[in-house]
Design an enzyme around this catalytic site. Structure first.
Site, PDB file in Angstrom:
ATOM      1  N   TYR A  56       0.959  -1.127  -0.203  1.00 64.46           N
ATOM      2  CA  TYR A  56       0.033  -0.059  -0.042  1.00 64.46           C
ATOM      3  C   TYR A  56       1.078   1.186  -0.049  1.00 64.46           C
ATOM      4  CZ  TYR A  56      -3.739  -3.142   1.341  1.00 64.46           C
ATOM      5  OH  TYR A  56      -4.598  -4.235   1.282  1.00 64.46           O
ATOM      6  N   HIS A 130       0.340 -12.253   1.389  1.00 62.57           N
ATOM      7  CA  HIS A 130      -0.800 -11.358   0.498  1.00 62.57           C
ATOM      8  C   HIS A 130      -1.280 -12.020  -0.618  1.00 62.57           C
ATOM      9  CE1 HIS A 130      -1.746  -6.959  -0.409  1.00 62.57           C
ATOM     10  NE2 HIS A 130      -2.665  -7.623  -0.253  1.00 62.57           N
ATOM     11  N   SER A 210     -13.182  -5.281   1.516  1.00 63.55           N
ATOM     12  CA  SER A 210     -14.095  -4.462   0.578  1.00 63.55           C
ATOM     13  C   SER A 210     -15.620  -5.002   1.059  1.00 63.55           C
ATOM     14  CB  SER A 210     -13.780  -4.875  -0.826  1.00 63.55           C
ATOM     15  OG  SER A 210     -12.407  -4.188  -1.247  1.00 63.55           O
ATOM     16  N   PRO A 211     -15.914  -5.052   2.201  1.00 62.44           N
ATOM     17  CA  PRO A 211     -17.248  -5.287   2.443  1.00 62.44           C
ATOM     18  C   PRO A 211     -18.204  -4.463   1.936  1.00 62.44           C
ATOM     19  CG  PRO A 211     -16.314  -4.264   4.372  1.00 62.44           C
ATOM     20  CD  PRO A 211     -14.918  -4.510   3.525  1.00 62.44           C
ATOM     21  N   LEU A 212     -17.946  -3.124   1.321  1.00 62.70           N
ATOM     22  CA  LEU A 212     -18.880  -2.433   0.729  1.00 62.70           C
ATOM     23  C   LEU A 212     -18.689  -2.396  -0.785  1.00 62.70           C
ATOM     24  CD1 LEU A 212     -18.408   0.621   3.081  1.00 62.70           C
ATOM     25  CD2 LEU A 212     -20.040  -0.964   3.183  1.00 62.70           C
ATOM     26  N   ARG A 214     -16.287  -1.818  -2.830  1.00 62.34           N
ATOM     27  CA  ARG A 214     -15.130  -0.793  -3.265  1.00 62.34           C
ATOM     28  C   ARG A 214     -15.986   0.522  -3.258  1.00 62.34           C
ATOM     29  NH1 ARG A 214     -10.831  -4.113  -4.103  1.00 62.34           N
ATOM     30  NH2 ARG A 214     -11.248  -5.980  -4.981  1.00 62.34           N
ATOM     31  N   PHE A 216     -19.191   0.555  -3.822  1.00 61.05           N
ATOM     32  CA  PHE A 216     -20.613   0.398  -4.585  1.00 61.05           C
ATOM     33  C   PHE A 216     -21.689   0.282  -3.497  1.00 61.05           C
ATOM     34  CE2 PHE A 216     -20.198  -1.270  -8.969  1.00 61.05           C
ATOM     35  CZ  PHE A 216     -21.240  -0.501  -9.462  1.00 61.05           C
TER      36      PHE A 216
END
Length: 333
Positions: A56, A130, A210-212, A214, A216
């Site tokens: 990152y 990773h 990414s529970p959302l 990304r 969306f």
């Protein structure tokens, strides 16, 4: 905030963590002071699990967390991820559009040493591989990570985006505390490929990134207009043309269910991942969104709501691959 035991090795974390990637990369420019304020507020709200990775930035996100938690190290559980190669200039190494993955023990040891320095700590709570290097037997990489536990440089071990077969092989060498994979109402592949079943069977914790979807499932992103030129979602197949418009219908269905509960679609999406006995790590760099996300930890979904969400967003409902071809080639090994 609720707290849970992640896996069977004794690691206790907040039931919802904070994904820190977007504070340094991927979603356009960010402000360090804003990120530091958000990290401090997360601690105030009871969040203890903070997720980063050497890639990152590269490297700058780990340094940000090292700065943020100086003097407060005992209050946080830091997870980071290693296993990519980098150029001499410090960029992610790429070959034919594909990131170079490396699980060689010598490389992984060096990577962990770098993470220790940037995080300003003598021991990292949780280190994930990773991505899985198909050229290096997972048993060799896990053997090295196990030795790093014995040496006191890391406490717990995990893998990210691994296949069910690899999870079993890795766990047989050194107990895995967590498996991290993308999981949300927008991406339910781990239900179909055996990964979720495997971690349940082996009593390994599951961390949902990414529970959302990304962004969306926040219900506000309806086009690519306004995204930064370097926002990676501009290359995400699910945000592309016809896929985007079709996927917005899924978001609309989730939004209606959230509205009947009187909460935001982002909150019901996070609550759903928690209802699946996983620890979500929604990412944000803004305090307002952080507070909204954390509030989802305070309510449970009813049987009727869970059934409605399953019908609104069944496995495979989202159109398009979840990564570009190059990134897809690094997952599922």
């Amino acid at each position: 905030m609720k707290y849970v035991t992640l896996g069977s090795q004794g690691m206790i974390v907040s039931a919802q963590g904070l994904g820190c990637m977007g504070m340094s990369t991927t979603y356009g420019p960010s402000d360090e002071q804003e990120s530091l304020s958000t990290l401090a507020r997360a601690l105030d709200l009871g969040v203890t699990l903070f997720d980063t990775a050497e890639v990152y930035g590269p490297f700058v996100n780990e340094s940000l967390l090292g700065k943020a938690f100086a003097g407060r190290r005992s209050e946080v559980v830091i997870s980071t991820k290693v296993g990519f190669r980098f150029t001499d200039e410090g960029r992610l190494a790429m070959v034919d559009g594909k990131p170079v993955v490396c699980g060689d023990p010598v490389h992984v040891r060096s990577a962990v040493e770098g993470s220790l320095r940037r995080l300003r700590t003598d021991c990292i709570d949780l280190v994930y591989l990773h991505r899985i290097d198909p050229q290096t037997p997972i048993e060799e990489t896990m053997g090295l990570l196990g030795r790093l536990v014995t040496e006191g440089k890391i406490r717990y071990v995990g893998v990210s985006e691994a296949s069910a077969a690899t999870i079993r092989k890795a766990h047989a060498v050194h107990p895995l505390t967590a498996v991290q994979s993308e999981y949300s109402l927008f991406e339910r592949g781990v239900e179909a490929n055996g990964v979720l079943q495997t971690v349940r069977e082996l009593d390994i914790g599951f961390v949902s990134y990414s529970p959302l979807g990304r962004g969306f499932l926040g219900g506000k992103l309806t086009s690519l207009d306004g995204l930064a030129p370097d926002d990676f979602r501009r290359q995400d197949p699910r945000f592309d043309g016809p896929n985007l418009h079709a996927n917005l219908k899924l978001v609309e269905r989730v939004t209606r269910i959230a509205g009947s509960r009187g909460v935001k679609p982002s909150q019901i999406a996070i609550a759903w991942t928690m209802s699946r006995a996983t620890v979500p790590i929604p990412g944000t760099r803004r305090i307002a969104y952080l507070e909204e996300n954390v509030a989802s930890s305070s309510f449970d979904l009813t049987h009727e709501e869970l059934q409605a969400l399953d019908e609104a967003a069944p496995t495979g409902a989202a159109l398009g691959e979840r990564y570009s071809a190059g990134m897809l080639a690094t997952i599922g090994h």
